[in-house]
Design a protein around this motif. Structure first.
Motif, PDB file in Angstrom:
ATOM      1  N   ASP A  41      -2.464   6.672  -1.282  1.00 38.47           N
ATOM      2  CA  ASP A  41      -2.235   7.320  -2.576  1.00 38.47           C
ATOM      3  C   ASP A  41      -3.236   6.762  -3.579  1.00 38.47           C
ATOM      4  O   ASP A  41      -3.028   5.711  -4.201  1.00 38.47           O
ATOM      5  N   LYS A  71       5.973  10.587   1.320  1.00 44.73           N
ATOM      6  CA  LYS A  71       5.559   9.378   0.610  1.00 44.73           C
ATOM      7  C   LYS A  71       6.196   8.154   1.251  1.00 44.73           C
ATOM      8  O   LYS A  71       7.390   8.152   1.573  1.00 44.73           O
ATOM      9  N   THR A  72       5.415   7.118   1.428  1.00 48.38           N
ATOM     10  CA  THR A  72       5.921   5.894   2.017  1.00 48.38           C
ATOM     11  C   THR A  72       5.063   4.730   1.545  1.00 48.38           C
ATOM     12  O   THR A  72       4.086   4.912   0.818  1.00 48.38           O
ATOM     13  N   SER A  73       5.420   3.529   1.964  1.00 54.26           N
ATOM     14  CA  SER A  73       4.643   2.341   1.598  1.00 54.26           C
ATOM     15  C   SER A  73       4.827   1.283   2.677  1.00 54.26           C
ATOM     16  O   SER A  73       5.818   1.299   3.419  1.00 54.26           O
ATOM     17  N   THR A  94       0.730   8.496   2.005  1.00 54.99           N
ATOM     18  CA  THR A  94       1.442   9.692   2.433  1.00 54.99           C
ATOM     19  C   THR A  94       1.175   9.909   3.913  1.00 54.99           C
ATOM     20  O   THR A  94       0.014   9.976   4.340  1.00 54.99           O
ATOM     21  N   TRP A 124       0.847  -1.189   0.000  1.00 54.70           N
ATOM     22  CA  TRP A 124       0.000   0.000   0.000  1.00 54.70           C
ATOM     23  C   TRP A 124       0.882   1.239   0.000  1.00 54.70           C
ATOM     24  O   TRP A 124       1.730   1.426   0.870  1.00 54.70           O
ATOM     25  N   LYS A 125       0.685   2.102  -0.979  1.00 55.72           N
ATOM     26  CA  LYS A 125       1.419   3.357  -1.051  1.00 55.72           C
ATOM     27  C   LYS A 125       0.567   4.451  -0.424  1.00 55.72           C
ATOM     28  O   LYS A 125      -0.625   4.547  -0.675  1.00 55.72           O
TER      29      LYS A 125
END
Length: 297
Positions: free
Chosen positions: A252, A201-203, A196, A193-194
């Motif tokens: 995202d 921004k992270t996942s 913010t 899963w992407k």
């Protein structure tokens, strides 16, 4: 063109047959058949394909029905309003709404609308599939991020967004360890899963451990601590405020918009206008927090 013949043609088209139209309206079947035949003769067109057990609109018949049914409804509504000495909305209003919005808010909305407009007979059908408004006789449909359709116009009345949430007892891993996840639908879900969060921004890697068909079920499972989930902010806003859930970030994904749509070829009826105004009063800013408050009030 004979207006009465056009009215009878639309009755038969709407009910799907001479017999059905006759039973629904109390008009003689022979009269309906004669009127439609006279209309076909005057136009020089075949409006129905007549089989042994079925009646189907031709391409020309379908076009005529789509372009005239709404106008005839407007004429009837205007005549009724004039005869009653006012323009108070009345009559039948058929609405199709998606499952989640119906479960969350439609019952309360429908009840409030019925109390405010007792002369409107509101009928709400819950379904996520695309519907043909003209063929299926809907006056208005509510849809989430609908595909463009030049035959429909409408307005956005609510916005929402997806957030990744979990129970406070479920720790978010610092490395690439997969997090147990509760997902809507069946297998084949993405394993990353992407999103913010406060750092940008992270996942996160996820491993679905529970598949459920309703987002309300997903929320309840997340509350119980089974795993993390992607859920609409409106559905978990109060849980986040009360500390029952924590947010790991915004997913995202394209923003979510709820649209109220109706056919562009149809003059906007007072019934549809009344319901659109009612939606605006319920959600004046169209924010997800408004829907959350509406659900929990």
């Amino acid at each position: 063109m004979d207006l009465l013949a056009l009215v009878d043609f639309n009755l038969v088209a709407r009910h799907g047959g001479f017999g059905r139209a006759a039973r629904a309206t109390g008009r003689p079947k022979a009269t309906l058949s004669r009127r439609v035949a006279e209309l076909e003769s005057s136009l020089g067109l075949r409006l129905f394909e007549r089989g042994a057990r079925m009646l189907k609109l031709t391409q020309e018949g379908k076009a005529l029905h789509e372009r005239t049914s709404g106008l005839l409804n407007e004429i009837e509504q205007t005549a009724t309003a004039i005869a009653s000495g006012g323009d108070k909305p009345r009559g039948r209003l058929r609405i199709s709404a998606p499952m989640l919005f119906s479960q969350a808010a439609m019952g309360k909305l429908a009840a409030g609308f019925a109390l405010k407009y007792p002369e409107i007979r509101l009928e709400v059908t819950t379904e996520d599939r695309p519907v043909d408004m003209v063929e299926e006789g809907y006056d208005l449909v509510i849809r989430v991020n609908p595909d463009p359709d030049e035959s429909l116009i409408g307005r956005i009345f609510l916005h929402d967004r997806l957030v990744v949430v979990a129970s406070p007892d479920l720790a978010r891993p610092a490395d690439n360890t997969a997090v147990p996840a509760v997902v809507r639908g069946d297998s084949g879900q993405p394993t990353v899963w992407k999103m913010t969060d406060s750092s940008g921004k992270t996942s996160i890697a996820v491993e679905p451990v529970l598949y459920l068909s309703s987002l309300f079920m997903v929320r309840d499972a997340v509350r119980a601590g089974v795993g993390a989930a992607r859920l609409p902010l409106s559905l978990v806003s109060h849980d986040l405020t009360d500390g029952r859930l924590v947010s790991w970030g915004d997913l995202d994904a394209p923003p979510t918009a709820l649209w109220a749509l109706y056919p562009s070829r149809r003059l906007l009826s007072t019934r549809v206008s009344a319901f659109l105004d009612f939606l605006k009063q319920a959600f004046p800013d169209g924010a997800p927090e408004e829907l959350a408050s509406y659900i929990n009030s």
